[in-house]
Design an enzyme around this catalytic site. Structure first.
Site, PDB file in Angstrom:
ATOM      1  CE  LYS A  98     -23.869 124.803   6.800  1.00  0.00           C
ATOM      2  NZ  LYS A  98     -23.692 126.401   6.495  1.00  0.00           N
ATOM      3  CG  HIS A 135     -24.786 128.023  10.804  1.00  0.00           C
ATOM      4  ND1 HIS A 135     -24.764 129.263  10.146  1.00  0.00           N
ATOM      5  CD2 HIS A 135     -24.980 128.631  12.053  1.00  0.00           C
ATOM      6  CE1 HIS A 135     -24.728 130.278  10.616  1.00  0.00           C
ATOM      7  NE2 HIS A 135     -25.161 129.846  11.936  1.00  0.00           N
TER       8      HIS A 135
HETATM    9  O1  DOR Z   1     -23.479 135.611   7.518  1.00  0.00           O
HETATM   10  C1  DOR Z   1     -24.000 134.632   6.835  1.00  0.00           C
HETATM   11  N1  DOR Z   1     -24.738 134.779   5.837  1.00  0.00           N
HETATM   12  N2  DOR Z   1     -23.930 133.546   7.557  1.00  0.00           N
HETATM   13  C2  DOR Z   1     -24.733 132.194   7.038  1.00  0.00           C
HETATM   14  O2  DOR Z   1     -24.623 131.410   7.783  1.00  0.00           O
HETATM   15  C3  DOR Z   1     -25.601 132.482   6.027  1.00  0.00           C
HETATM   16  C4  DOR Z   1     -24.730 133.556   5.026  1.00  0.00           C
HETATM   17  C5  DOR Z   1     -25.878 133.862   3.892  1.00  0.00           C
HETATM   18  O3  DOR Z   1     -26.380 132.935   3.380  1.00  0.00           O
HETATM   19  O4  DOR Z   1     -26.225 135.061   3.673  1.00  0.00           O
HETATM   20 ZN    ZN Z   2     -22.324 130.275   4.984  1.00  0.00          ZN
END
Ligand code: DOR
Ligand code: ZN
Length: 343
Positions: A98, A135
Site C-alpha cells: 500500500k 491512497h
Molecule cells: O477514512 C479513512 N480511514 N481513510 C483512510 O484512508 C484510512 C482509514 C483509517 O485507517 O481509519
Molecule cells: Zn483504507
C-alpha cells in the site's frame, strides 16, 4: 426478488486494526467475506514480511471457530522499502503493498514523501507480480481537500501507470468522476475499489443540517455529481470496479470529537449495504461480479467456491457496538434501516 444467492464475496480493502479490537473486527468481516485485503496502517506499520506474517497470525487467532476467512495482509510502503523486501514478502505469499502519501490519512506519517524515489520498488513489484494499492490523494496544504484525489491522479497516477505498464494498480476507495473516468480509460492493469459510503452519500449528507462525524472518511465525500458517477461505474458491470469497504473503526470518542478521526466502520453490514445500493440502481444482477468475481480476477486469485444468501428483510445496523475495555464503536449507518439481510 425475495432472496439472492451469490458466490461468497471478498473485501479488497479493510482495516481490522490490532490487538483487542480484532475480537470485533475479524468476525464482523468473516461473517460475509471469504478474504479481506488487510490494510497495514498500524502503529507501528506493517513494514516487511515478518511484520505481516505476525499480524496475520494475530488476526487468525480471532477467526471464528467454523470460519475459513483468509486475511491477506499487505505491506506499508515507506521511503525505506527496498526491492529485496518486496521479493521476500512476495515469496511468503503477500500479494500487495500500500502506498500512502505521507500525511494523507490515519497513521500515514511514515508514508512515502517522494514518489519519484520509489522506482526500484515499483519495478520489483511489477517484476514479481505484487499489486500496488494506492491512497490517491495529494497532501500539499495548498490543495483543497475536495480536489486532492483529482490532483493526485494528474500529478502522480498518470505517470505511474504510464511508466510501469506491467504493474497492477488499484486506486482505492475512489470518490470522484475523475477517478472513475481515469480507471475506465486506463489499461487492464488498473482497477478501483468502491466503498458503501461513497456510493450512498455525498458531502451534503456529511455537512448539511449539522456535521455528521460518522460519515467522515478520507478521501472525503464529494459533491453529488461525483457520487452519481461512482454509482454509474458500479452499475455498468465493468470488471475494473470492485468491492472494497474501507471499513475503518475508530472509538466513539475519537469520532465525536473536536478533531474527529476519519473512517466508517461498515463491516457489520457491508454486503447488505451494497445489496441495497445495487437494488436502488436496478442492478442486483451486477452485485455478484462486483462483490465476488472482479477483485479475485484482478488479483489473479481463485474465485470462492462457497456461496452466501441474502434475504429481502428489513433490519437495523446496531447503534453502538461495545468492544474491549468497554470502548464503544458507532458503526456506519448506525441505527438506520437496511433492506437486505445475510441469511
Ligand atoms: O477514512 C479513512 N480511514 N481513510 C483512510 O484512508 C484510512 C482509514 C483509517 O485507517 O481509519
Ligand atoms: Zn483504507
Amino acid at each position: 426478488m425475495k432472496e439472492i444467492t451469490i458466490t461468497m464475496p471478498d473485501d479488497w480493502h479493510a482495516h481490522l486494526r490490532d490487538d483487542a479490537v480484532l475480537k470485533e473486527t475479524v468476525p464482523a468481516s468473516a461473517r460475509q467475506f471469504a478474504r479481506s485485503i488487510v490494510m497495514p496502517n498500524l502503529t507501528p506499520p506493517v513494514l516487511n514480511a515478518k511484520d505481516a506474517k505476525e499480524y496475520e497470525a494475530r488476526i487468525l487467532e480471532n477467526r471464528p471457530a467454523n470460519s475459513d476467512f483468509r486475511p491477506l495482509v499487505t505491506l506499508y510502503l515507506t521511503n525505506s522499502t527496498t526491492p529485496e523486501m518486496i521479493r521476500e514478502a512476495k515469496s511468503q505469499g503477500i500479494v500487495a503493498a500500500k502506498l500512502y502519501p505521507a500525511g494523507a490519512t490515519t497513521n500515514s506519517n511514515n508514508g512515502v514523501t517522494d514518489i519519484s524515489l520509489m522506482s526500484p520498488v515499483f519495478e520489483a513489484m511489477a517484476d514479481c507480480g505484487m499489486l500496488l494499492l494506492i491512497h490517491g490523494e495529494v497532501t500539499d496544504g495548498e490543495i483543497d481537500i475536495f480536489d486532492r484525489e483529482k490532483v493526485f491522479i494528474e500529478r502522480y497516477l498518470v505517470g505511474i501507470v504510464e511508466k510501469y505498464q506491467n504493474l497492477k494498480v488499484v486506486l482505492e476507495h475512489i470518490t470522484t468522476k475523475d477517478a472513475a473516468d481515469f480507471v475506465k480509460d486506463a489499461s487492464a492493469n488498473v482497477a478501483a475499489t468502491l466503498t458503501p459510503q461513497h456510493l450512498m452519500l455525498n458531502r451534503n449528507d456529511l455537512l448539511v443540517g449539522g456535521i455528521r462525524p460518522h460519515y467522515y472518511c478520507l478521501p472525503i465525500l464529494k459533491r453529488n455529481t461525483h457520487q452519481q458517477a461512482l454509482r454509474a461505474a458500479v452499475a455498468s458491470g465493468s470488471p475494473k470496479f470492485f468491492l472494497g469497504t474501507d471499513s475503518a473503526p475508530h472509538m466513539k470518542g475519537q469520532k465525536e470529537s473536536a478533531c474527529g478521526c476519519a473512517g466508517c466502520y461498515s463491516a457489520p453490514a457491508a454486503i447488505e449495504l451494497y445489496a441495497d445500493i445495487f437494488e436502488e440502481l436496478d442492478a442486483l444482477d451486477k452485485l455478484e461480479g462486483f462483490a465476488s468475481f472482479y477483485g479475485a480476477d484482478f488479483y489473479g486469485l481463485p474465485r470462492n467456491s462457497k456461496t452466501i444468501t441474502l434475504i429481502k428483510e428489513k433490519w437495523k445496523m446496531p447503534s453502538e457496538i461495545t468492544v474491549a475495555n468497554d470502548n464503544v464503536i458507532v458503526p456506519f449507518w448506525a441505527g438506520q434501516e437496511i433492506g437486505w439481510r445475510l441469511k
